[in-house]
Every structure is written in structure tokens, then in C-alpha cells.
Design a protein around this motif. Structure first.
Motif, PDB file in Angstrom:
ATOM      1  N   ASP A 144       8.362  12.727   1.316  1.00  8.56           N
ATOM      2  CA  ASP A 144       8.293  12.734   2.777  1.00  8.56           C
ATOM      3  C   ASP A 144       9.583  12.204   3.408  1.00  8.56           C
ATOM      4  O   ASP A 144       9.686  12.117   4.624  1.00  8.56           O
ATOM      5  N   GLY A 145      10.541  11.819   2.577  1.00  9.57           N
ATOM      6  CA  GLY A 145      11.801  11.297   3.092  1.00  9.57           C
ATOM      7  C   GLY A 145      11.740   9.866   3.550  1.00  9.57           C
ATOM      8  O   GLY A 145      12.573   9.417   4.344  1.00  9.57           O
ATOM      9  N   ALA A 146      10.765   9.103   3.047  1.00 11.55           N
ATOM     10  CA  ALA A 146      10.605   7.697   3.431  1.00 11.55           C
ATOM     11  C   ALA A 146      10.884   6.790   2.242  1.00 11.55           C
ATOM     12  O   ALA A 146      10.870   7.217   1.088  1.00 11.55           O
ATOM     13  N   ASP A 147      11.131   5.525   2.537  1.00 10.18           N
ATOM     14  CA  ASP A 147      11.487   4.570   1.487  1.00 10.18           C
ATOM     15  C   ASP A 147      10.387   3.558   1.187  1.00 10.18           C
ATOM     16  O   ASP A 147      10.309   3.043   0.078  1.00 10.18           O
ATOM     17  N   SER A 148       9.564   3.238   2.167  1.00 11.39           N
ATOM     18  CA  SER A 148       8.569   2.194   1.947  1.00 11.39           C
ATOM     19  C   SER A 148       7.332   2.434   2.784  1.00 11.39           C
ATOM     20  O   SER A 148       7.373   3.151   3.798  1.00 11.39           O
ATOM     21  N   LEU A 149       6.230   1.804   2.385  1.00 15.62           N
ATOM     22  CA  LEU A 149       5.002   1.881   3.178  1.00 15.62           C
ATOM     23  C   LEU A 149       5.215   1.301   4.569  1.00 15.62           C
ATOM     24  O   LEU A 149       4.694   1.820   5.563  1.00 15.62           O
ATOM     25  N   ALA A 150       5.963   0.212   4.646  1.00 15.42           N
ATOM     26  CA  ALA A 150       6.191  -0.416   5.946  1.00 15.42           C
ATOM     27  C   ALA A 150       6.908   0.524   6.903  1.00 15.42           C
ATOM     28  O   ALA A 150       6.654   0.512   8.113  1.00 15.42           O
ATOM     29  N   ASP A 151       7.789   1.361   6.369  1.00 14.91           N
ATOM     30  CA  ASP A 151       8.553   2.268   7.228  1.00 14.91           C
ATOM     31  C   ASP A 151       7.688   3.353   7.863  1.00 14.91           C
ATOM     32  O   ASP A 151       8.040   3.883   8.915  1.00 14.91           O
ATOM     33  N   VAL A 152       6.579   3.718   7.215  1.00  8.81           N
ATOM     34  CA  VAL A 152       5.737   4.799   7.743  1.00  8.81           C
ATOM     35  C   VAL A 152       4.469   4.268   8.407  1.00  8.81           C
ATOM     36  O   VAL A 152       3.666   5.055   8.917  1.00  8.81           O
ATOM     37  N   ALA A 153       4.285   2.956   8.412  1.00  8.17           N
ATOM     38  CA  ALA A 153       3.008   2.378   8.851  1.00  8.17           C
ATOM     39  C   ALA A 153       2.673   2.677  10.302  1.00  8.17           C
ATOM     40  O   ALA A 153       1.499   2.778  10.667  1.00  8.17           O
ATOM     41  N   ASP A 167      -7.024  14.116  -3.267  1.00  5.96           N
ATOM     42  CA  ASP A 167      -7.206  15.479  -3.764  1.00  5.96           C
ATOM     43  C   ASP A 167      -5.948  15.947  -4.484  1.00  5.96           C
ATOM     44  O   ASP A 167      -4.959  16.306  -3.854  1.00  5.96           O
ATOM     45  N   ARG A 168      -5.980  15.974  -5.800  1.00  8.81           N
ATOM     46  CA  ARG A 168      -4.794  16.370  -6.569  1.00  8.81           C
ATOM     47  C   ARG A 168      -4.499  17.860  -6.441  1.00  8.81           C
ATOM     48  O   ARG A 168      -3.452  18.323  -6.896  1.00  8.81           O
ATOM     49  N   HIS A 169      -5.394  18.622  -5.848  1.00  8.91           N
ATOM     50  CA  HIS A 169      -5.142  20.042  -5.618  1.00  8.91           C
ATOM     51  C   HIS A 169      -4.472  20.288  -4.267  1.00  8.91           C
ATOM     52  O   HIS A 169      -3.999  21.396  -4.011  1.00  8.91           O
ATOM     53  N   ALA A 170      -4.449  19.271  -3.421  1.00  7.96           N
ATOM     54  CA  ALA A 170      -3.778  19.403  -2.130  1.00  7.96           C
ATOM     55  C   ALA A 170      -2.268  19.376  -2.336  1.00  7.96           C
ATOM     56  O   ALA A 170      -1.762  18.862  -3.342  1.00  7.96           O
ATOM     57  N   SER A 171      -1.539  19.923  -1.383  1.00  2.63           N
ATOM     58  CA  SER A 171      -0.081  19.948  -1.508  1.00  2.63           C
ATOM     59  C   SER A 171       0.486  18.535  -1.390  1.00  2.63           C
ATOM     60  O   SER A 171      -0.126  17.642  -0.794  1.00  2.63           O
ATOM     61  N   THR A 172       1.668  18.335  -1.940  1.00  3.35           N
ATOM     62  CA  THR A 172       2.332  17.040  -1.842  1.00  3.35           C
ATOM     63  C   THR A 172       2.582  16.678  -0.385  1.00  3.35           C
ATOM     64  O   THR A 172       2.425  15.520   0.017  1.00  3.35           O
ATOM     65  N   ALA A 173       2.948  17.675   0.430  1.00  6.13           N
ATOM     66  CA  ALA A 173       3.210  17.407   1.843  1.00  6.13           C
ATOM     67  C   ALA A 173       1.946  16.922   2.559  1.00  6.13           C
ATOM     68  O   ALA A 173       1.993  15.974   3.350  1.00  6.13           O
ATOM     69  N   ASP A 174       0.815  17.560   2.273  1.00  8.62           N
ATOM     70  CA  ASP A 174      -0.436  17.150   2.913  1.00  8.62           C
ATOM     71  C   ASP A 174      -0.851  15.759   2.455  1.00  8.62           C
ATOM     72  O   ASP A 174      -1.349  14.950   3.264  1.00  8.62           O
ATOM     73  N   ARG A 175      -0.652  15.471   1.196  1.00  6.75           N
ATOM     74  CA  ARG A 175      -1.041  14.154   0.679  1.00  6.75           C
ATOM     75  C   ARG A 175      -0.112  13.064   1.214  1.00  6.75           C
ATOM     76  O   ARG A 175      -0.548  11.934   1.488  1.00  6.75           O
ATOM     77  N   ALA A 176       1.152  13.371   1.356  1.00  8.30           N
ATOM     78  CA  ALA A 176       2.092  12.399   1.921  1.00  8.30           C
ATOM     79  C   ALA A 176       1.739  12.088   3.366  1.00  8.30           C
ATOM     80  O   ALA A 176       1.799  10.931   3.809  1.00  8.30           O
ATOM     81  N   GLU A 177       1.369  13.122   4.115  1.00  3.92           N
ATOM     82  CA  GLU A 177       0.937  12.906   5.493  1.00  3.92           C
ATOM     83  C   GLU A 177      -0.346  12.077   5.533  1.00  3.92           C
ATOM     84  O   GLU A 177      -0.486  11.161   6.349  1.00  3.92           O
ATOM     85  N   ALA A 178      -1.272  12.392   4.642  1.00  6.46           N
ATOM     86  CA  ALA A 178      -2.524  11.640   4.583  1.00  6.46           C
ATOM     87  C   ALA A 178      -2.273  10.176   4.265  1.00  6.46           C
ATOM     88  O   ALA A 178      -2.934   9.286   4.812  1.00  6.46           O
ATOM     89  N   LEU A 179      -1.324   9.902   3.390  1.00  9.82           N
ATOM     90  CA  LEU A 179      -0.991   8.519   3.052  1.00  9.82           C
ATOM     91  C   LEU A 179      -0.590   7.740   4.297  1.00  9.82           C
ATOM     92  O   LEU A 179      -1.035   6.601   4.500  1.00  9.82           O
ATOM     93  N   LYS A 180       0.219   8.352   5.153  1.00 13.37           N
ATOM     94  CA  LYS A 180       0.660   7.664   6.370  1.00 13.37           C
ATOM     95  C   LYS A 180      -0.507   7.381   7.306  1.00 13.37           C
ATOM     96  O   LYS A 180      -0.575   6.303   7.924  1.00 13.37           O
ATOM     97  N   PHE A 181      -1.422   8.331   7.406  1.00 11.55           N
ATOM     98  CA  PHE A 181      -2.590   8.090   8.249  1.00 11.55           C
ATOM     99  C   PHE A 181      -3.478   6.985   7.661  1.00 11.55           C
ATOM    100  O   PHE A 181      -3.992   6.138   8.394  1.00 11.55           O
ATOM    101  N   VAL A 182      -3.672   6.996   6.352  1.00 16.81           N
ATOM    102  CA  VAL A 182      -4.523   5.980   5.725  1.00 16.81           C
ATOM    103  C   VAL A 182      -3.943   4.587   5.942  1.00 16.81           C
ATOM    104  O   VAL A 182      -4.663   3.646   6.316  1.00 16.81           O
TER     105      VAL A 182
END
Length: 274
Positions: free
Chosen positions: A59-68, A127-142
């Protein structure tokens, strides 16, 4: 050491530097969300940490804090305004009774509340069948929604837009109760977010509240905990003044919620990504 009065001035100046829309959208402000993310990062298992790093890098990020705080700024990001509008209701929840009881059809119709937001994006993240982009976005929302649900005024039971309509005086300046909780009380420590995370981490492991039976939905319990804090006597000061006594009593509560959010976020990511 700075006096309490000087620390109050720092808090007010920093709060006034926040864009006006912050009071109606943000929970914890940037400082609180970064603290939660950093506390969680320090408690990740090696396998979960590796997966988080992979998703962040993609996702072009370095840390959880940066996307929080990313979900709070979606409406200002070109091309993402629609997503920001669609996910707006997922940052909070309004309880409809005085006892802070979560009833999904009532508090979260069609999954449009912070509990529903967590359910949706945790599922995508895992969901390991979801795309990396979708999962990266989901991580930021979570990461963000775990912080949101632990900010008491994002799961209250009063009809005042999470304290945004409850005007108060803080160090002689007009503000609202939501802003006091999302940032102004935290700023009285006069610490940058990384040093603040160090301070909270140094307190050792936080003792989490016991699960409330018969819930099989931990996110709902986290929301109920926030609602119960809001419903406690004195949370809304009758005088509409935030004095030293109010901060002395409530700042430790806010800090406990940050620590609980960090621990629960780590546990959630460890479970979802292991």
C-alpha cells in the motif's frame, strides 16, 4: 516542569490547529489513533507482523501508525470521496436506550455502525482469496475502527452527535466535549505520540475486561464499554466546564481505553493474520 496552566494552553493551541471538520469526524484525533496503532504493533506475533508489513508495503506505507488516521481523511483524497462518504457511518454507533444494550437491528441497521464496520473489514482482511489491495485497505479500516470504538463518545447514548453539540469551556476557551476527549485531554501530557506510546507501554500489560456473556461479538462489547463510560455520572459536566479535577479523573480513563484498544487490535490482527 510546565505548570498545569501552561499545559492547558498547549492543549488549546494544538486543538485549534486541527481543521474544523475534525470535531465531527475524528475519534482520538491523529495522536490517539497513532498511539493505538503503535501499541498494537509492539504486541504482534512475528507471523502477523510479517503479514502486516507485507500489506503496508504493498500500500506504500511504512507503519501501522502512519495509516491509523487514513479513514478520517478519505473525503479529502482525490478519487476516494465516495468511499469516505459510504464508510462515514462506520466510525461510530448511537445506542438507543439508557442501559447501553446492543441490539443489532436497532443500533446497527444493515451493518452501518462501527461494529458492522469491524465485522466487514476484519472478514476482508482475513480472506486469503481477496486481493492484496483490498486486504491492505481493510487493514487500515480495522486499525482505525478499533480505535474509534474505544473512544467513549463514538458509542454513546445521547442525542448530541457524540458530544459535538455539547459545548464546554476548557482553559477559558470554547470547545466541545468530543474534542476534549479526542485530543485536548491527551495534549495536556505535552508528549508526542511516540513518547506517549512509550509512556503507556511502560505501564505493562493492560488487564482487559472480562467477556460479557452471552455475546459472541467482541466488537459489540467494546462499544458497550464505551457507552457505559459516557453514561457514568459526571462524564457530561453539568457546569459545562472542563477543569483540572475533570482531567485528573478522566484522562486515566482515556489512557486505559487507548491501552485496551492497542491490546485488542494486536490480538485481533494476530488471530486474523496468523
Amino acid at each position: 516542569m510546565k505548570s498545569a496552566a501552561k499545559r492547558r494552553v498547549v492543549a488549546v493551541l494544538l486543538a485549534l490547529a486541527i481543521p474544523a471538520f475534525a470535531a465531527t469526524v475524528h475519534a482520538w484525533g491523529d495522536i490517539g489513533h497513532r498511539i493505538v496503532a503503535e501499541l498494537a504493533w509492539r504486541q504482534l506475533d512475528p507471523s502477523a507482523r510479517a503479514e502486516v508489513q507485507r500489506l503496508l508495503k504493498a500500500d506504500g506505507a511504512d507503519s501501522l501508525a502512519d495509516v491509523a488516521s487514513w479513514p478520517d481523511h478519505l473525503r479529502d483524497e482525490p478519487g476516494r470521496e465516495a468511499l469516505g462518504k459510504a464508510t462515514g457511518p462506520l466510525h461510530y454507533m448511537d445506542f438507543r436506550d439508557g442501559k447501553c444494550h446492543y441490539v443489532p437491528p436497532r443500533e446497527c441497521p444493515d451493518g452501518r455502525c462501527v461494529v458492522g464496520g469491524l465485522e466487514k473489514y476484519v472478514a476482508i482482511l482475513g480472506d486469503r482469496h481477496a486481493s492484496t489491495a483490498d486486504r491492505a485497505e481493510a487493514l487500515k479500516f480495522v486499525v482505525h475502527f478499533v480505535g474509534d470504538v474505544h473512544q467513549p463518545l463514538h458509542a454513546g447514548n445521547r442525542d448530541d452527535k457524540g458530544g459535538n453539540d455539547y459545548q464546554v469551556q476548557f482553559d477559558g476557551k470554547g470547545t466541545n466535549l468530543h474534542r476534549v476527549w479526542d485530543s485536548q485531554m491527551l495534549y495536556t501530557r505535552d508528549l508526542k505520540w511516540s513518547a506517549y506510546a512509550d509512556r503507556l507501554a511502560a505501564e505493562g500489560p493492560v488487564k482487559l475486561p472480562r467477556p460479557i456473556a452471552p455475546f459472541d461479538n467482541p466488537y459489540a462489547q467494546w462499544a458497550e464499554e464505551s457507552c457505559e463510560i459516557v453514561a457514568a455520572p459526571g462524564f457530561y459536566p453539568d457546569s459545562h466546564r472542563i477543569d483540572d479535577a475533570y482531567v485528573a479523573h478522566n484522562l486515566p480513563i482515556a489512557e486505559t481505553r487507548l491501552r485496551e484498544a492497542g491490546k485488542r487490535l494486536a490480538d485481533l490482527l494476530n488471530k486474523t493474520l496468523d
